[in-house]
Design a protein around this motif. Structure first.
Motif, short mmCIF file in Angstrom:
data_model
loop_
_atom_site.label_atom_id
_atom_site.label_comp_id
_atom_site.label_asym_id
_atom_site.label_seq_id
_atom_site.Cartn_x
_atom_site.Cartn_y
_atom_site.Cartn_z
N LEU A 190 0.86 -1.18 0.00
CA LEU A 190 0.00 0.00 0.00
C LEU A 190 0.90 1.24 0.00
CD1 LEU A 190 -1.54 -2.25 2.11
CD2 LEU A 190 -3.32 -0.56 1.71
N THR A 191 0.73 2.06 -1.02
CA THR A 191 1.55 3.25 -1.21
C THR A 191 0.70 4.48 -1.00
OG1 THR A 191 2.77 2.01 -2.90
CG2 THR A 191 3.17 4.38 -2.79
N PRO A 192 1.01 5.32 0.01
CA PRO A 192 0.20 6.52 0.23
C PRO A 192 0.20 7.45 -0.98
CG PRO A 192 1.60 6.06 2.13
CD PRO A 192 2.04 5.15 1.04
N ALA A 193 -0.86 8.23 -1.12
CA ALA A 193 -1.02 9.14 -2.25
C ALA A 193 0.24 10.00 -2.43
CB ALA A 193 -2.23 10.04 -2.02
N GLY A 194 0.74 10.04 -3.65
CA GLY A 194 1.90 10.84 -3.99
C GLY A 194 3.24 10.17 -3.76
N ASN A 195 3.27 8.99 -3.15
CA ASN A 195 4.54 8.32 -2.84
C ASN A 195 4.97 7.37 -3.96
OD1 ASN A 195 4.39 9.64 -0.41
ND2 ASN A 195 4.71 7.82 0.84
N TRP A 196 6.25 6.99 -3.90
CA TRP A 196 6.82 5.98 -4.78
C TRP A 196 7.08 4.72 -3.96
CZ3 TRP A 196 11.06 7.74 -8.77
CH2 TRP A 196 10.55 8.78 -9.56
N SER A 197 6.78 3.56 -4.56
CA SER A 197 7.17 2.28 -3.96
C SER A 197 7.82 1.43 -5.04
CB SER A 197 5.96 1.57 -3.35
OG SER A 197 4.96 1.32 -4.32
N SER A 198 8.13 0.18 -4.71
CA SER A 198 8.94 -0.66 -5.60
C SER A 198 10.15 0.15 -6.06
CB SER A 198 8.11 -1.13 -6.81
OG SER A 198 8.76 -2.18 -7.49
N TYR A 199 10.76 0.81 -5.07
CA TYR A 199 11.83 1.77 -5.34
C TYR A 199 12.92 1.62 -4.30
CZ TYR A 199 14.02 6.31 -6.18
OH TYR A 199 14.92 7.30 -6.46
N PRO A 200 14.20 1.63 -4.68
CA PRO A 200 14.70 1.85 -6.03
C PRO A 200 14.38 0.67 -6.96
CG PRO A 200 16.48 1.22 -4.56
CD PRO A 200 15.29 1.43 -3.69
N PRO A 201 14.42 0.91 -8.30
CA PRO A 201 14.19 -0.18 -9.23
C PRO A 201 15.12 -1.35 -8.94
CG PRO A 201 14.30 1.91 -10.38
CD PRO A 201 14.73 2.18 -8.98
N HIS A 202 14.60 -2.54 -9.06
CA HIS A 202 15.36 -3.73 -8.71
C HIS A 202 14.93 -4.88 -9.61
CE1 HIS A 202 11.58 -3.79 -6.48
NE2 HIS A 202 11.66 -5.10 -6.53
N LYS A 203 15.67 -5.98 -9.54
CA LYS A 203 15.31 -7.14 -10.34
C LYS A 203 15.58 -8.43 -9.57
CE LYS A 203 19.64 -7.99 -12.94
NZ LYS A 203 19.72 -9.47 -12.87
N HIS A 204 14.95 -9.49 -10.03
CA HIS A 204 15.21 -10.85 -9.53
C HIS A 204 14.90 -11.81 -10.68
CE1 HIS A 204 10.86 -10.51 -8.88
NE2 HIS A 204 11.07 -9.60 -7.94
N ASP A 205 15.73 -11.74 -11.73
CA ASP A 205 15.47 -12.54 -12.91
C ASP A 205 16.60 -13.49 -13.28
OD1 ASP A 205 17.33 -10.77 -13.92
OD2 ASP A 205 15.95 -9.74 -15.27
N GLU A 206 17.58 -13.63 -12.39
CA GLU A 206 18.64 -14.62 -12.62
C GLU A 206 19.12 -15.15 -11.27
OE1 GLU A 206 22.31 -13.10 -14.27
OE2 GLU A 206 21.83 -11.07 -13.59
N ALA A 207 19.53 -16.40 -11.28
CA ALA A 207 19.98 -17.04 -10.06
C ALA A 207 21.46 -16.75 -9.82
CB ALA A 207 19.74 -18.54 -10.13
N VAL A 208 21.73 -15.97 -8.77
CA VAL A 208 23.10 -15.69 -8.34
C VAL A 208 23.17 -16.08 -6.87
CG1 VAL A 208 24.91 -13.96 -8.09
CG2 VAL A 208 23.23 -13.75 -9.95
N PRO A 209 23.75 -17.23 -6.54
CA PRO A 209 23.69 -17.74 -5.17
C PRO A 209 24.09 -16.69 -4.14
CG PRO A 209 24.66 -19.38 -6.61
CD PRO A 209 24.50 -18.14 -7.44
N GLY A 210 23.21 -16.54 -3.14
CA GLY A 210 23.46 -15.61 -2.06
C GLY A 210 23.21 -14.15 -2.38
N ARG A 211 22.86 -13.84 -3.66
CA ARG A 211 22.70 -12.43 -4.03
C ARG A 211 21.39 -12.14 -4.76
NH1 ARG A 211 27.25 -10.08 -7.80
NH2 ARG A 211 25.73 -10.51 -9.46
N GLU A 212 20.94 -13.04 -5.61
CA GLU A 212 19.73 -12.77 -6.39
C GLU A 212 19.00 -14.07 -6.70
OE1 GLU A 212 18.38 -10.84 -10.72
OE2 GLU A 212 20.30 -10.25 -9.82
N SER A 213 17.67 -14.02 -6.61
CA SER A 213 16.81 -15.16 -6.93
C SER A 213 16.24 -15.00 -8.33
CB SER A 213 15.64 -15.26 -5.94
OG SER A 213 16.07 -15.24 -4.60
#
Length: 325
Positions: A190-213
């Motif tokens: 839930l993002t209050p009016a005028g706010n940004w969420s899912s921020y900073p931009p990020h990804k999880h599209d490759e398997a890097v053990p211990g760092r990214e799913s």
């Protein structure tokens, strides 16, 4: 005689008239855009129906929005998927594997944190609602069959992330390390009016053990006061993390969905006059159920700036007790 036409083998009605089989229903068109607008992925009784069977952009996750009028019920055969039944508006009863779970639900996603039910794979479940309701059915393909369970609203971990104009509320319904599933992860933001969420931009599209799913993700959106004045909408950005990857820059309205098979996602931007809600459904092929992300390198240091900022005083927007006081 066996009652069939000796020339064609087709069954015969009395009087010799051949029975004409009903034509099969027309095939549902594949969903090829990552931005699915409300009303374009309807399969009665679902106001929304997205899955690997309906789009080549998904391999592991599915999301349906079930609308039940008062007194109605729906039978869900779970198949190779595990599912979370999350009330979006109203409540109901879930029966599965000899268990019965009464979901109190909520008036809307902006009214309270909701309870929910977990449905295992290879099961037959019945969802009913005496007063009527809307339910998100969030699913993921899985290997293990876990027991059906009830998730009480007071036990949902509510997390405040970010700060200042990046402040938001995360309801961790079934996050890794919390409510047990085989592959499925489900959270609400839930993002209050005028706010940004899912921020900073990020990804999880490759398997890097211990760092990214490696996880694909579905975003389902709603806005507070959807019938208020003006054409209100939020904004959702997804940028490619590889050649030919996913690109989205969309106005998102209530009932819209954005599919994220890959790519940097964020921000999700709430309009100035309305709060933004989204339900996230995640799963991937990896052997471990974990949520590990990599921030976009152009936005390194953003999280460090939150240390000196106060949390948005409007947060939390909801709680489990809000509508029960």
């Amino acid at each position: 005689m066996d009652g069939s036409d000796s020339r064609t083998g087709a069954p015969r009605r009395s009087g010799g008239e051949a029975r004409v089989p009903a034509p099969p229903p027309p095939p549902r068109p594949l969903l090829t855009s990552p931005h699915i607008r409300a009303g374009t992925a309807v399969t009665i009784p679902f106001a929304l129906d997205v899955s690997p069977a309906r789009t080549p952009l998904l391999r592991h996750t599915a999301l349906r929005v079930l609308e039940l009028p008062p007194g109605a019920r729906h039978v869900l055969v779970t198949g190779a998927y595990e599912w979370l039944v999350v009330p979006l508006a109203g409540g109901g009863t879930v029966r599965v594997d000899g268990e019965e779970f009464a979901l109190r639900g909520r008036s809307s996603v902006f009214g309270a944190v909701s309870d929910f039910a977990y449905l295992p794979r290879d099961a037959r479940a019945e969802i009913s609602s005496g007063a009527g309701g809307r339910f998100a059915l969030a699913g993921a393909t899985c290997g293990r069959r876990l027991p059906a369970r009830y998730g009480p609203a007071p036990e949902v971990p509510v997390e405040l992330r970010g700060a200042g104009r990046a402040g938001r509320q995360v309801n961790n319904l079934a996050q890794a390390g919390g409510f047990a599933c085989d592959r499925l992860m489900v959270v609400e933001v839930l993002t209050p009016a005028g706010n940004w969420s899912s921020y900073p931009p990020h990804k999880h599209d490759e398997a890097v053990p211990g760092r990214e799913s490696e996880l694909e993700e579905i975003y389902y959106f709603e806005l507070s006061d959807p019938h208020g004045p003006g054409d209100a909408y939020g904004l959702q950005r997804v940028s490619a993390s590889r050649a030919g990857g996913t690109e989205v820059f969309a106005e998102v309205r209530p009932g819209d969905v954005v599919l994220i098979p890959d790519g940097w996602h964020g921000p999700s931007v709430a309009p100035p006059e309305r709060h933004l809600y989204y339900l996230n459904v995640m799963a991937g092929p990896g052997p471990s159920r974990e949520w590990l992300i990599t921030d976009h390198p152009a936005h390194e240091g953003v999280r460090d700036t939150w240390a000196g900022l106060a949390q948005d005083p409007r947060l939390p927007l909801t709680s489990a007790a809000e509508e029960r006081a």
